[in-house]
Design an enzyme around this catalytic site. Structure first.
Site, mmCIF file in Angstrom:
data_model
loop_
_atom_site.group_PDB
_atom_site.id
_atom_site.type_symbol
_atom_site.label_atom_id
_atom_site.label_comp_id
_atom_site.label_asym_id
_atom_site.label_seq_id
_atom_site.Cartn_x
_atom_site.Cartn_y
_atom_site.Cartn_z
ATOM 1 N N ASP A 18 -16.212 20.488 11.612
ATOM 2 C CA ASP A 18 -16.228 20.727 10.171
ATOM 3 C C ASP A 18 -17.166 21.893 9.885
ATOM 4 O O ASP A 18 -18.178 22.071 10.587
ATOM 5 C CB ASP A 18 -16.693 19.471 9.419
ATOM 6 C CG ASP A 18 -16.284 19.473 7.960
ATOM 7 O OD1 ASP A 18 -15.355 18.722 7.617
ATOM 8 O OD2 ASP A 18 -16.867 20.240 7.174
ATOM 9 N N LYS A 28 7.052 13.637 4.125
ATOM 10 C CA LYS A 28 5.843 13.288 3.382
ATOM 11 C C LYS A 28 6.027 13.522 1.891
ATOM 12 O O LYS A 28 5.686 12.673 1.061
ATOM 13 C CB LYS A 28 4.657 14.107 3.911
ATOM 14 C CG LYS A 28 3.338 13.834 3.177
ATOM 15 C CD LYS A 28 2.936 12.364 3.282
ATOM 16 C CE LYS A 28 1.709 12.037 2.456
ATOM 17 N NZ LYS A 28 0.476 12.580 2.980
ATOM 18 N N PHE A 47 4.271 -0.893 -5.554
ATOM 19 C CA PHE A 47 4.320 0.166 -6.553
ATOM 20 C C PHE A 47 5.100 -0.259 -7.792
ATOM 21 O O PHE A 47 5.813 0.534 -8.394
ATOM 22 C CB PHE A 47 4.904 1.453 -5.952
ATOM 23 C CG PHE A 47 3.903 2.210 -5.106
ATOM 24 C CD1 PHE A 47 3.307 3.366 -5.587
ATOM 25 C CD2 PHE A 47 3.543 1.749 -3.860
ATOM 26 C CE1 PHE A 47 2.365 4.047 -4.831
ATOM 27 C CE2 PHE A 47 2.607 2.419 -3.094
ATOM 28 C CZ PHE A 47 2.013 3.571 -3.584
ATOM 29 N N LEU A 48 4.960 -1.517 -8.173
ATOM 30 C CA LEU A 48 5.583 -2.018 -9.396
ATOM 31 C C LEU A 48 4.543 -2.461 -10.415
ATOM 32 O O LEU A 48 4.883 -3.170 -11.365
ATOM 33 C CB LEU A 48 6.518 -3.198 -9.071
ATOM 34 C CG LEU A 48 7.838 -2.875 -8.373
ATOM 35 C CD1 LEU A 48 8.652 -4.150 -8.164
ATOM 36 C CD2 LEU A 48 8.653 -1.851 -9.161
ATOM 37 N N GLN A 49 3.294 -2.047 -10.224
ATOM 38 C CA GLN A 49 2.252 -2.458 -11.150
ATOM 39 C C GLN A 49 2.017 -1.347 -12.176
ATOM 40 O O GLN A 49 1.680 -0.212 -11.806
ATOM 41 C CB GLN A 49 0.943 -2.745 -10.402
ATOM 42 C CG GLN A 49 1.004 -3.952 -9.477
ATOM 43 C CD GLN A 49 1.804 -3.691 -8.216
ATOM 44 O OE1 GLN A 49 1.752 -2.606 -7.651
ATOM 45 N NE2 GLN A 49 2.558 -4.682 -7.786
ATOM 46 N N PRO A 50 2.177 -1.642 -13.466
ATOM 47 C CA PRO A 50 1.892 -0.618 -14.477
ATOM 48 C C PRO A 50 0.398 -0.326 -14.531
ATOM 49 O O PRO A 50 -0.423 -1.121 -14.068
ATOM 50 C CB PRO A 50 2.385 -1.258 -15.774
ATOM 51 C CG PRO A 50 2.282 -2.728 -15.531
ATOM 52 C CD PRO A 50 2.580 -2.927 -14.068
ATOM 53 N N GLY A 98 -2.565 8.840 -9.853
ATOM 54 C CA GLY A 98 -3.443 9.980 -9.611
ATOM 55 C C GLY A 98 -3.933 9.978 -8.183
ATOM 56 O O GLY A 98 -3.241 9.545 -7.267
ATOM 57 N N CYS A 158 -3.406 12.754 -3.626
ATOM 58 C CA CYS A 158 -2.095 13.044 -3.037
ATOM 59 C C CYS A 158 -0.963 13.198 -4.051
ATOM 60 O O CYS A 158 -0.338 14.259 -4.128
ATOM 61 C CB CYS A 158 -1.728 11.951 -2.034
ATOM 62 S SG CYS A 158 -2.795 11.922 -0.580
ATOM 63 N N ARG A 200 -11.009 12.333 -7.530
ATOM 64 C CA ARG A 200 -10.045 13.431 -7.599
ATOM 65 C C ARG A 200 -8.788 13.002 -8.362
ATOM 66 O O ARG A 200 -8.101 12.086 -7.976
ATOM 67 C CB ARG A 200 -9.676 13.903 -6.194
ATOM 68 C CG ARG A 200 -10.777 14.667 -5.499
ATOM 69 C CD ARG A 200 -10.387 15.038 -4.081
ATOM 70 N NE ARG A 200 -10.269 13.864 -3.224
ATOM 71 C CZ ARG A 200 -9.868 13.902 -1.959
ATOM 72 N NH1 ARG A 200 -9.519 15.059 -1.421
ATOM 73 N NH2 ARG A 200 -9.812 12.796 -1.237
#
Length: 442
Positions: free
Chosen positions: A33, A202, A247-250, A255, A258, A328
């Protein structure tokens, strides 16, 4: 399995997780790094990232002599079998991915790569980047491979060691097989393809997830208008194997590091080949609208005739998701900023933050106790789904508030439990739960 000599360039979420996990699989890994202060800390086993299991994995790798750190990438690659590029690819001008770091590192190491080495792009990069890197390297003896990561912040170590699939793309079948072999102990389904297809996987996956979230947020708003309950609706949807329950939760919008940059980057890629992509454009604009809708919801529940000017609010959660300290493109922070712009006076608590993160002080006062965030507030806004928020003493929280109202943008809390202690609960896609008069009077 034959252990490889691996160099990982970059020690962010992806790079450090990749290095530590590959070392745990028996490979000899050297992470590099440009930040020498970070390198020195990591060499001592001090992990700068809040990521479950990563600290222990780094320390175990160092103790076993399989994991090391350096600030000199060019020297590091001179003895490598495989080099992973895990450098930032942030959103650049117009939404396109900024490949400056990828190109800079490639130029830095290209002449030091040993004969037969494989150079792997692990960072999320636009379709065509592998060919672009090959053009920079200009060495037929060095193969270029695309090996996209599918790591979720907060569970990156688990995701790496328990992958749904491994995707490896290259014009060299031998190089692709060499990279795939690094993961052989994991026993995951492996897709070997060309570099462009691997790069596309991706973006296609992340943009699909963003679309799914925007869709659910839209259905949640429709539920509010029609008197339906989004929790029951998504449960009914999730048992359909074609849809699935993830991925069905409101929430207050999607954000993180990614989804925002990947959706914009794919839009740029589409425009570059004159492809109109209205579905993805609607996904992005719907997400912006969702954040604005949360602000309106807070104003309606806690404001004075819809105004937030001078209204004291407590905020629970600022990180983009629970289990991380990542701000982020956090929807929680975005909503908090919009509340501040409308004049609200904000005090926030997030168990993953120190409070001295850059830019926070200009927006919100960060405290180290959730009860302090509630004190004197006209309402509380829950924006990040930290599990500990469910176990707070809500009677004590309510007793310190001027207005016992909670706007739960994640549907994270038990509305009946809050109602029993006199708190009015307002969720997303669900009927508001007003406090019992007897409880409020008490």
């Amino acid at each position: 399995m034959f252990a490889r000599r691996i160099v990982v360039v970059g020690t962010g979420y992806v790079g450090l997780t990749t290095g530590a996990c590959l070392a745990s699989l028996g490979h000899r890994v050297l992470c590099s790094d440009v930040d020498t202060t970070k390198v020195a800390a990591l060499a001592r086993g001090d992990v700068h990232i809040l990521e479950d299991g990563l600290h222990d994995l780094v320390q175990e790798g160092i103790a076993a002599g399989r994991l090391g750190f350096t600030g000199d990438s060019a020297d590091a690659v001179a003895d490598a079998d495989v080099v992973f590029l895990c450098v930032p690819t942030p959103m650049g001008s117009g939404g396109a991915a900024d490949l400056a770091a990828v190109e800079s590192v490639t130029r830095e190491v290209r002449d030091r790569l040993p004969h037969g080495c494989v150079l792997v792009t692990k960072s999320t990069v636009p379709v065509g980047t592998a060919a672009r890197v090959a053009g920079l390297v200009r060495r037929p003896d060095v193969a270029i491979v695309s090996n996209p990561e599918f790591l979720r912040e907060g569970s990156a170590v688990h995701d790496f060691l328990n992958p749904d699939r491994i995707v490896v793309g290259s014009d060299s079948q031998n190089a692709a097989e060499r990279v795939a072999a690094l993961y052989s102990r994991l026993g995951a389904p492996t897709i070997l393809t060309d570099a462009a297809s691997a790069e596309m996987v991706k973006y296609a996956a992340n943009c699909f997830l963003a679309t799914k979230l925007s869709y659910v947020n839209a259905i949640a708003e429709l539920c509010e208008r029609l008197g339906a309950d989004i929790t029951d609706v998504t449960e009914g949807m999730g048992y359909d194997r074609r849809i699935g329950q993830s991925f069905l939760q409101p929430g207050p919008g999607w954000g993180g590091s990614c989804l925002p940059k990947d959706t914009h980057a794919l839009m740029q890629v589409a425009e570059a080949v004159a492809f109109d992509f209205p579905l993805l454009g609607a996904t992005i604009s719907s997400n912006t609208r969702q954040r604005e809708r949360m602000v309106v919801k807070v104003a309606d529940a806690c404001g004075r005739n819809g105004s937030l000017a001078g209204v004291r609010l407590g905020v629970l959660g600022l990180a983009f998701k629970a289990g991380t300290d990542d701000l982020r493109d956090s929807p929680a922070l975005a909503v908090t900023r919009m509340l501040a712009e409308r004049g609200a006076e904000l005090t926030a608590y997030d168990p993953g933050l120190r409070g001295d993160e850059p830019g926070l002080a200009d927006v919100v006062t960060v405290v180290d106790d959730p009860y302090q965030a509630a004190k004197g507030a006209a309402g509380l806004v829950l924006l990040t789904e930290w599990p500990e928020f469910r176990t707070l003493d809500w009677a004590a929280m309510a007793s310190t508030m001027n207005g016992p109202v909670v706007v739960d943008t994640r549907n994270h809390l038990d509305p009946d439990a809050l109602r029993r202690v006199g708190v009015s609960w307002h969720g997303v896609g669900r009927t508001p739960q007003e406090a019992l008069c007897s409880a409020a009077a008490a």
